[in-house]
Design a protein around this motif. Sequence first.
Motif, PDB file in Angstrom:
ATOM      1  N   CYS A 140       0.836  -1.213   0.000  1.00 27.56           N
ATOM      2  CA  CYS A 140       0.000   0.000   0.000  1.00 27.56           C
ATOM      3  C   CYS A 140       0.865   1.254   0.000  1.00 27.56           C
ATOM      4  CB  CYS A 140      -0.932   0.008   1.206  1.00 27.56           C
ATOM      5  SG  CYS A 140      -2.400  -1.031   1.040  1.00 27.56           S
ATOM      6  N   LEU A 141       1.903   1.276   0.828  1.00 28.57           N
ATOM      7  CA  LEU A 141       2.772   2.455   0.890  1.00 28.57           C
ATOM      8  C   LEU A 141       3.507   2.670  -0.429  1.00 28.57           C
ATOM      9  CD1 LEU A 141       4.407   2.509   4.441  1.00 28.57           C
ATOM     10  CD2 LEU A 141       2.431   3.744   3.597  1.00 28.57           C
ATOM     11  N   PHE A 142       3.977   1.582  -1.024  1.00 23.86           N
ATOM     12  CA  PHE A 142       4.658   1.713  -2.316  1.00 23.86           C
ATOM     13  C   PHE A 142       3.688   2.265  -3.359  1.00 23.86           C
ATOM     14  CE2 PHE A 142       6.259   0.211  -6.406  1.00 23.86           C
ATOM     15  CZ  PHE A 142       7.597   0.574  -6.326  1.00 23.86           C
ATOM     16  N   ALA A 160       0.133   3.183 -13.686  1.00 22.84           N
ATOM     17  CA  ALA A 160       0.078   1.730 -13.853  1.00 22.84           C
ATOM     18  C   ALA A 160       0.686   1.015 -12.649  1.00 22.84           C
ATOM     19  CB  ALA A 160       0.808   1.327 -15.139  1.00 22.84           C
ATOM     20  N   THR A 161       1.803   1.542 -12.150  1.00 24.65           N
ATOM     21  CA  THR A 161       2.434   0.936 -10.971  1.00 24.65           C
ATOM     22  C   THR A 161       1.518   1.023  -9.764  1.00 24.65           C
ATOM     23  OG1 THR A 161       4.588   1.620 -11.827  1.00 24.65           O
ATOM     24  CG2 THR A 161       4.495   0.914  -9.531  1.00 24.65           C
ATOM     25  N   MET A 166      -1.341  -1.841  -5.879  1.00 23.58           N
ATOM     26  CA  MET A 166      -2.460  -1.815  -4.933  1.00 23.58           C
ATOM     27  C   MET A 166      -3.326  -3.065  -5.089  1.00 23.58           C
ATOM     28  SD  MET A 166      -3.403   0.039  -2.390  1.00 23.58           S
ATOM     29  CE  MET A 166      -3.119   1.811  -2.479  1.00 23.58           C
ATOM     30  N   ILE A 167      -3.480  -3.558  -6.302  1.00 25.36           N
ATOM     31  CA  ILE A 167      -4.191  -4.824  -6.500  1.00 25.36           C
ATOM     32  C   ILE A 167      -3.408  -5.967  -5.851  1.00 25.36           C
ATOM     33  CG2 ILE A 167      -4.884  -6.525  -8.242  1.00 25.36           C
ATOM     34  CD1 ILE A 167      -5.704  -4.196 -10.035  1.00 25.36           C
ATOM     35  N   ALA A 168      -2.079  -5.918  -5.964  1.00 25.01           N
ATOM     36  CA  ALA A 168      -1.252  -6.928  -5.288  1.00 25.01           C
ATOM     37  C   ALA A 168      -1.442  -6.853  -3.776  1.00 25.01           C
ATOM     38  CB  ALA A 168       0.222  -6.730  -5.648  1.00 25.01           C
ATOM     39  N   ALA A 169      -1.573  -5.643  -3.240  1.00 17.92           N
ATOM     40  CA  ALA A 169      -1.836  -5.486  -1.803  1.00 17.92           C
ATOM     41  C   ALA A 169      -3.161  -6.116  -1.419  1.00 17.92           C
ATOM     42  CB  ALA A 169      -1.816  -4.004  -1.427  1.00 17.92           C
ATOM     43  N   ALA A 170      -4.124  -6.061  -2.340  1.00 16.19           N
ATOM     44  CA  ALA A 170      -5.442  -6.651  -2.068  1.00 16.19           C
ATOM     45  C   ALA A 170      -5.382  -8.166  -1.956  1.00 16.19           C
ATOM     46  CB  ALA A 170      -6.431  -6.243  -3.159  1.00 16.19           C
ATOM     47  N   LEU A 171      -4.327  -8.795  -2.472  1.00 12.69           N
ATOM     48  CA  LEU A 171      -4.165 -10.241  -2.305  1.00 12.69           C
ATOM     49  C   LEU A 171      -3.851 -10.593  -0.847  1.00 12.69           C
ATOM     50  CD1 LEU A 171      -2.082 -11.095  -5.503  1.00 12.69           C
ATOM     51  CD2 LEU A 171      -4.548 -11.336  -5.159  1.00 12.69           C
ATOM     52  N   PHE A 172      -3.398  -9.602  -0.091  1.00 13.78           N
ATOM     53  CA  PHE A 172      -3.120  -9.800   1.324  1.00 13.78           C
ATOM     54  C   PHE A 172      -4.329  -9.404   2.171  1.00 13.78           C
ATOM     55  CE2 PHE A 172       0.913  -9.653  -0.706  1.00 13.78           C
ATOM     56  CZ  PHE A 172       1.760 -10.449   0.048  1.00 13.78           C
ATOM     57  N   ILE A 212      -7.361  -3.803 -15.650  1.00 11.06           N
ATOM     58  CA  ILE A 212      -6.441  -4.723 -14.968  1.00 11.06           C
ATOM     59  C   ILE A 212      -7.208  -5.696 -14.085  1.00 11.06           C
ATOM     60  CG2 ILE A 212      -4.569  -4.883 -13.287  1.00 11.06           C
ATOM     61  CD1 ILE A 212      -3.686  -3.972 -16.037  1.00 11.06           C
ATOM     62  N   SER A 213      -8.263  -5.204 -13.414  1.00  7.79           N
ATOM     63  CA  SER A 213      -9.061  -6.080 -12.553  1.00  7.79           C
ATOM     64  C   SER A 213      -9.752  -7.159 -13.365  1.00  7.79           C
ATOM     65  CB  SER A 213     -10.098  -5.262 -11.777  1.00  7.79           C
ATOM     66  OG  SER A 213      -9.477  -4.307 -10.949  1.00  7.79           O
ATOM     67  N   ALA A 214     -10.312  -6.769 -14.507  1.00 10.07           N
ATOM     68  CA  ALA A 214     -10.987  -7.740 -15.362  1.00 10.07           C
ATOM     69  C   ALA A 214     -10.008  -8.786 -15.882  1.00 10.07           C
ATOM     70  CB  ALA A 214     -11.666  -7.028 -16.529  1.00 10.07           C
ATOM     71  N   LEU A 215      -8.833  -8.344 -16.311  1.00  9.68           N
ATOM     72  CA  LEU A 215      -7.822  -9.288 -16.791  1.00  9.68           C
ATOM     73  C   LEU A 215      -7.380 -10.229 -15.664  1.00  9.68           C
ATOM     74  CD1 LEU A 215      -5.580  -6.948 -19.000  1.00  9.68           C
ATOM     75  CD2 LEU A 215      -7.125  -8.758 -19.790  1.00  9.68           C
ATOM     76  N   GLY A 216      -7.234  -9.671 -14.455  1.00 14.03           N
ATOM     77  CA  GLY A 216      -6.834 -10.501 -13.325  1.00 14.03           C
ATOM     78  C   GLY A 216      -7.876 -11.555 -12.987  1.00 14.03           C
ATOM     79  N   ILE A 217      -9.164 -11.160 -13.020  1.00 21.02           N
ATOM     80  CA  ILE A 217     -10.248 -12.100 -12.725  1.00 21.02           C
ATOM     81  C   ILE A 217     -10.302 -13.207 -13.769  1.00 21.02           C
ATOM     82  CG2 ILE A 217     -12.759 -12.326 -12.621  1.00 21.02           C
ATOM     83  CD1 ILE A 217     -12.800  -9.508 -11.355  1.00 21.02           C
TER      84      ILE A 217
END
Length: 503
Positions: A140-142, A160-161, A166-172, A212-217
Amino acid sequence: MNLAWRHWDIRYLAVVASLALSGLSALNASLPNDDAYTYLRTAEIFLNDGIGAAISHYTWAGYPILIGITSLSGLSLLQAAYALNALFYGLLVCSYISIVRQIDNSRLTAYLGAVTVLAYPELNEYRDMVIRDIGYWSLCLFAIWRFMIYRDSRQFSALATFVIVMIAAALFRAEALIYLLATPLVLLLDRRFTAAENQLAVWKALGFTAIISALGILTARTVGINIPTMLLKLIAVYDPFLAQWSAPTEITLAAQATAIFGDFSALIASDYLHTTVLLGLPIILFSSLFYTIGGPYFWLLVFGAVRGMLRWEVEQIRPLLVVALVNFFITLGFLYLTRFLTGRYAMMFGIMVSMMVPVLWQEILTRFRSPDTVRTLRLLFIVFFSYCMIDAYVTFGRSKDWLVDSASFARTATPDGAQILTNNHTIAYLSDRVTEYDEVTRELRASDIQKLPPGTLIALELIPEIRQLVNQEPVQAQIKLLAAFPDRDQPQGAIYERVSLQN
């Protein structure tokens, strides 16, 4: 460029220091925290049975899966968890200093930011714990740092970063999705750009997030992971709390009132118990917020505010204010829904507020420049952060060696493959005699003991409820004390053997 390189040197040195502190914390860690066993067990299931089984065991399994993957390098699961957390703390420290530099781009502030984050007691006390929050905070901080760069430059690479991290943070922790959607709204208030430019920047952020969310799903579905279903399961966990919130029982209300008001709860009439509990919950909330900021940092900031020394540009800290506000409402909602709260849930709020500490110290150190004042300030600075470092890294709690001794006794007194009964996660895990060591319950019933076959070992942490249980005559007739730890005069744990009534 030379100045920028020196700033990066500060961050590199801070990261190296963070890794060293994490290593020392892991080496000196007494025992895993209770949450650790859920993650370690889920990682085991992932390694043995795959992603689907891991998610079935623990819905939001991103962190334990990452532990499992890291362990493939040859580390044990616990070592892999500590290694991951060390790396995440390094990322957190680097991101923290980078955000502080976005607020005040001076070399002194960068140094002060490094000292502040490395000495932050409430943040660093988790270094020897296995918790998913560390990865969540660091990512989240990054992401927030990259968003602040996007806010100033409007560069798509920074956007993009921000979105991807932040989506990667949501995996936690799924709460990161709220920050992902709320933070870009800050751009609408940016006076350096026109309203049309700000609206376009927000739509870019939300549009890229949707893509990005749609592609991830869709990508997750190809490997059998249904993210929308996982989110629904996560939300469904709170259904019982919603039912209880609308019609709480008198027993539940009494327990909640006792937790908030202690013995004074007995003075509250039952008709007013629900209202009193609702009005009392803010006490828990503000206590938790105070705790996450920490006494030393909080009172220093109060001093700076009273003396008019807290100076910043609102434009620079607006993203931090939004994150703090969102975390405040998340924490408030969780508290009122579950009537439960730990400092970890409000940690993002504390981190955002703590970023004013290096800015304040910079103001103090530059405002008072007379020789006598400088010497006094340096001494105060050393004492202040020395106290914080001791608070963060030195543990004064009671020894828990008796848990290790209890587990060793249970392991050596039973053959491989045998099962024991215990009410303690650590004993279950270290003894290697409980398969589902993460699902151990602290409170047992007489029937749990009575249904055991004779000869079964019972390793108990003697909490008050368990002491009452083993002192019941029907239970006493069916158990035999084999050992007590740390000693029989003041036992905290005890090993019993289930015996037949004939004995």
